[in-house]
Scaffold this motif. Structure first.
Motif, PDB file in Angstrom:
ATOM      1  N   ASN A  33       0.832  -1.191   0.000  1.00  0.00           N
ATOM      2  CA  ASN A  33       0.000   0.000   0.000  1.00  0.00           C
ATOM      3  C   ASN A  33       0.874   1.252   0.000  1.00  0.00           C
ATOM      4  OD1 ASN A  33      -1.998   1.897   0.408  1.00  0.00           O
ATOM      5  ND2 ASN A  33      -2.969   0.798   2.088  1.00  0.00           N
ATOM      6  N   LEU A  34       0.348   2.326  -0.523  1.00  0.00           N
ATOM      7  CA  LEU A  34       1.067   3.597  -0.530  1.00  0.00           C
ATOM      8  C   LEU A  34       1.301   4.106   0.889  1.00  0.00           C
ATOM      9  CD1 LEU A  34       2.249   5.921  -2.210  1.00  0.00           C
ATOM     10  CD2 LEU A  34      -0.014   6.961  -2.188  1.00  0.00           C
ATOM     11  N   SER A  35       0.483   3.664   1.822  1.00  0.00           N
ATOM     12  CA  SER A  35       0.649   4.143   3.194  1.00  0.00           C
ATOM     13  C   SER A  35       1.972   3.682   3.812  1.00  0.00           C
ATOM     14  CB  SER A  35      -0.524   3.698   4.071  1.00  0.00           C
ATOM     15  OG  SER A  35      -0.529   2.314   4.224  1.00  0.00           O
ATOM     16  N   ALA A  36       2.584   2.635   3.246  1.00  0.00           N
ATOM     17  CA  ALA A  36       3.890   2.202   3.748  1.00  0.00           C
ATOM     18  C   ALA A  36       4.928   3.307   3.534  1.00  0.00           C
ATOM     19  CB  ALA A  36       4.333   0.916   3.065  1.00  0.00           C
ATOM     20  N   LEU A  37       4.816   4.049   2.448  1.00  0.00           N
ATOM     21  CA  LEU A  37       5.724   5.182   2.220  1.00  0.00           C
ATOM     22  C   LEU A  37       5.450   6.294   3.226  1.00  0.00           C
ATOM     23  CD1 LEU A  37       5.745   5.410  -1.678  1.00  0.00           C
ATOM     24  CD2 LEU A  37       7.581   4.659  -0.175  1.00  0.00           C
ATOM     25  N   LYS A  38       4.184   6.503   3.545  1.00  0.00           N
ATOM     26  CA  LYS A  38       3.847   7.511   4.547  1.00  0.00           C
ATOM     27  C   LYS A  38       4.392   7.106   5.913  1.00  0.00           C
ATOM     28  CE  LYS A  38      -0.388   9.049   2.295  1.00  0.00           C
ATOM     29  NZ  LYS A  38      -1.852   9.120   2.399  1.00  0.00           N
ATOM     30  N   VAL A  39       4.294   5.825   6.221  1.00  0.00           N
ATOM     31  CA  VAL A  39       4.820   5.319   7.486  1.00  0.00           C
ATOM     32  C   VAL A  39       6.328   5.527   7.536  1.00  0.00           C
ATOM     33  CG1 VAL A  39       5.253   3.191   8.778  1.00  0.00           C
ATOM     34  CG2 VAL A  39       2.961   3.681   7.939  1.00  0.00           C
TER      35      VAL A  39
END
Length: 81
Positions: A33-39
């Motif tokens: 998921n793109l949220s892994a980059l946000k994390v």
């Protein structure tokens, strides 16, 4: 490389890894998921603050480490290095 920099690098990497894994687990551990980059980006903030905290360390605690412990109470202050 001086002991201080090795100490600061170790603390920064440990803080980043702990923050990243904690946030990733809280987000559902989905690496696709793109949220892994946000994390990954969010985990950089505590790591950056660790660098700032460590940079202040020699003036507060032991001059040879990033610790805020007083030189007499810092276990690494008596170690050879």
């Amino acid at each position: 490389m001086p002991r201080f920099f090795l100490d600061l690098i170790e603390r920064t990497i440990a803080t980043y890894a702990t923050s990243f894994l904690g946030l990733l687990l809280a987000d559902g551990f989905d690496l696709t998921n793109l949220s892994a980059l946000k994390v990954a980006a969010m985990a950089a903030l505590p790591a950056a603050l660790t660098v700032v905290k460590g940079a202040i360390g020699p003036w507060i605690g032991s001059p040879r480490t990033a610790a805020w412990l007083p030189a007499g109470k810092d276990p690494s202050a008596s170690a050879a290095g």
